[in-house]
Enzyme design. Structure first.
Site, PDB file in Angstrom:
ATOM      1  CG  ASP A 119    -106.856  59.890  -4.966  1.00 56.15           C
ATOM      2  OD1 ASP A 119    -107.279  60.397  -3.914  1.00 56.15           O
ATOM      3  OD2 ASP A 119    -105.710  59.381  -5.055  1.00 56.15           O
TER       4      ASP A 119
ATOM      5  CE  LYS B 171    -108.001  56.778  -1.446  1.00 51.20           C
ATOM      6  NZ  LYS B 171    -107.647  58.083  -0.888  1.00 51.20           N
TER       7      LYS B 171
ATOM      8  CE  LYS C 225    -110.222  72.467   9.170  1.00 57.29           C
ATOM      9  NZ  LYS C 225    -111.265  71.529   8.945  1.00 57.29           N
TER      10      LYS C 225
ATOM     11  N   GLY D 240    -107.969  62.709  19.416  1.00 56.76           N
ATOM     12  CA  GLY D 240    -107.048  62.134  18.442  1.00 56.76           C
ATOM     13  C   GLY D 240    -107.565  62.480  17.061  1.00 56.76           C
TER      14      GLY D 240
ATOM     15  CB  CYS E  42    -108.514  67.168  12.022  1.00 56.03           C
ATOM     16  SG  CYS E  42    -109.158  66.368  10.557  1.00 56.03           S
TER      17      CYS E  42
ATOM     18  CE  LYS F 238    -103.619  67.078   8.895  1.00 56.79           C
ATOM     19  NZ  LYS F 238    -103.748  68.074   7.880  1.00 56.79           N
TER      20      LYS F 238
ATOM     21  CE  LYS G 179    -115.390  61.666  14.481  1.00 58.68           C
ATOM     22  NZ  LYS G 179    -115.988  62.970  14.310  1.00 58.68           N
TER      23      LYS G 179
END
Ligand code: UGA
Length: 451
Positions: A39, A44, A213, A266, A269, A272, A329
């Site tokens: 990354d 991170k 997908k 919400g 994923c 969007k 969630k």
């Protein structure tokens, strides 16, 4: 380590240490492969190298630490190191939405370009991020454009279906693995990598895999909006959507899952991906009105939560509203696209005082709302003297409640249950005013301001 060990060990690199990238890298390492997770966010990578995990995902910390210790997993911020290491390179970088809803693919393009400039032997480049159909072709063109050494490569699409909160289980026990390829070599390599999971493997062309997908996520979102639309009818006639969902879900052709009515979906994923799919269709000359309606219904559910409070309290200015749950969630600290954001904003606009508790997402919520809310230390502190309690996320700790205690501590025994977690009978017996979603409302005669 996983019991399903790879028969052939691959050197794999995963570009992007977000939710999907990190879980993919750790699980592939657990299958026995040598995995480099890259990354460009050095902070991170520093954290990960110290064994700390930047996100909350059950089991991930242990998986990362075991596989790092066993030498199967390492982290770097060097693209060169990642490209040199990986014969197979998974691209798992973000594809955030632009203002228009279209996916921003600049990170994917950037990674493709860098891989092209650095590769010095055969590479299989695999799209893992959720991308619009035909991205594979664009990745291939970009690599051809910038490639420096005359080495062969393949591009494949291998969409991920894991859910936050159960990501490791979902990766290790998928309903299916989708592999979109246009060469035998790529098919063989990916089949060998996923073979040990013993899941059905669907081999397709690259475009079909990409479409699977977006179509999957849109279909699941459509199921949720469908049941939410049915819940509106239930409310009008006093029926119970929980029973209706059970009744239709037992038909195997429909299935029980993703038929939970409430304040809607919400996350990073569904909202969007719906926007992106609507946009892709539009670009291809098709007006996907069905998905626009799925989105509209979902927006309406959030507004309904505040409407239900108003229907009982009338004016909510200066009323204290307690909220249980903020994460989009349970089992995650993620609040991206979470319904709670719109709900809180509306309550604050109306002049209410909001007291909030979530077991994991408090820090993320503080970043958005700062001093505007009261952040409670636990669920019972949040409801102290509240005029209403709203359930936004169905964490397990909210399911077993001492209702007598709740009734004593709240100003009014009034619950808006955005996830339908409570039993109607119980709330009735305990003297609560109760508004679920798509369920008969309880307007209890025993309710009233506490003495
Ligand atoms: C979703 C998909 O389920 C994954 O298969 C996919 O890999 C992932 O998106 C992705 O594209 O990365 P996720 O967003 O983690 O996974 O969460 P879900 O469990 O699907 O829940 C999404 C939202 O729908 C949550 O806000 C949840 O509360 C809501 N939901 C779910 C309902 O309102 N009702 C339901 O019946 C089910």
């Amino acid at each position: 380590m996983s019991k399903n060990i790879a028969r052939k060990v691959y050197n794999i690199s995963v570009i992007g240490a977000g939710h999907v990238g990190l879980v993919t890298a750790s699980c592939l390492a657990d299958l026995g492969h040598k995995v480099c997770c890259m990354d460009n966010d050095s902070a991170k990578i520093d954290l990960l190298q110290k064994g700390e995990i930047p996100i909350y995902e059950p089991g991930l910390k242990e998986l990362v630490s075991t596989n790092t210790l066993q030498g199967n997993l390492f982290f770097t911020n060097s693209m060169e190191e990642a490209v040199v290491h990986g014969e197979v390179i998974f691209i798992a970088v973000g594809t955030p939405p632009k203002e228009s809803g279209e996916a921003d693919l600049s990170y994917v393009e950037n990674v493709a370009r860098e891989i092209a400039q650095l590769m010095d032997s055969y590479k299989l480049i695999v799209e893992k991020s959720t991308v619009p159909v035909e991205t594979g072709e664009k990745v291939k063109n970009t690599i051809n454009l910038y490639i420096e050494k005359d080495v062969p490569f393949d591009v494949a699409s291998n969409p991920e279906f894991l859910r936050e909160g159960s990501a490791i289980h979902d990766f290790m026990h998928p309903d299916r693995v989708v592999i979109g390829v246009d060469s035998e070599r790529a098919e063989r390599v990916l089949t060998e990598i996923y073979g040990p999971l013993n899941a059905p493997i669907i081999i397709t062309d690259i475009k079909s895999a990409e479409l699977i997908k977006h179509a999957s996520n849109s279909f699941l979102a459509m199921k949720i909006s469908f049941i939410n639309a049915v819940s509106r009818i239930c409310e009008k006639v006093g029926a119970d959507v929980e029973k209706v969902a059970q009744g239709i879900g037992l038909d195997k052709r429909i299935g029980q899952e993703f038929l939970k009515a409430g304040i809607g979906f919400g996350g990073s994923c569904f909202p969007k991906d719906l926007d992106a799919f609507i946009h892709i269709a539009e670009n291809l000359g098709y007006d996907f009105k069905l998905l626009k309606e799925v989105k509209r219904i979902n927006e309406e559910q959030k507004r309904l939560a505040v409407q239900k409070i108003k229907d009982v309290l009338w004016i909510i200015k200066d009323k204290k509203i307690a909220i249980w749950g903020g994460a989009f969630k349970p089992e995650t600290d993620d609040i991206r696209g979470a319904p709670v954001i719109d709900i809180i904003n509306e309550l604050l606009n109306e002049g209410a005082t909001v007291s909030l508790y979530d077991p994991q997402a408090m820090e993320n919520l503080k970043i958005i709302f700062g001093e505007k809310l009261h952040y409670a230390d636990d669920k019972y502190q949040a409801i102290e003297d509240a005029d209403c309690l709203v359930i936004v996320t169905e964490w397990d700790e909210f399911r077993n409640i001492d209702f007598d205690f709740l009734r004593q501590r709240m100003k009014l025994p009034f619950i808006v249950d955005g996830r339908n977690i409570f039993s109607l009978q119980k709330l009735q017996d305990k003297g609560f005013i109760y508004c679920g979603f798509g369920r008969p409302q309880i307007t209890n005669s025993k309710s009233g301001v506490k003495k």
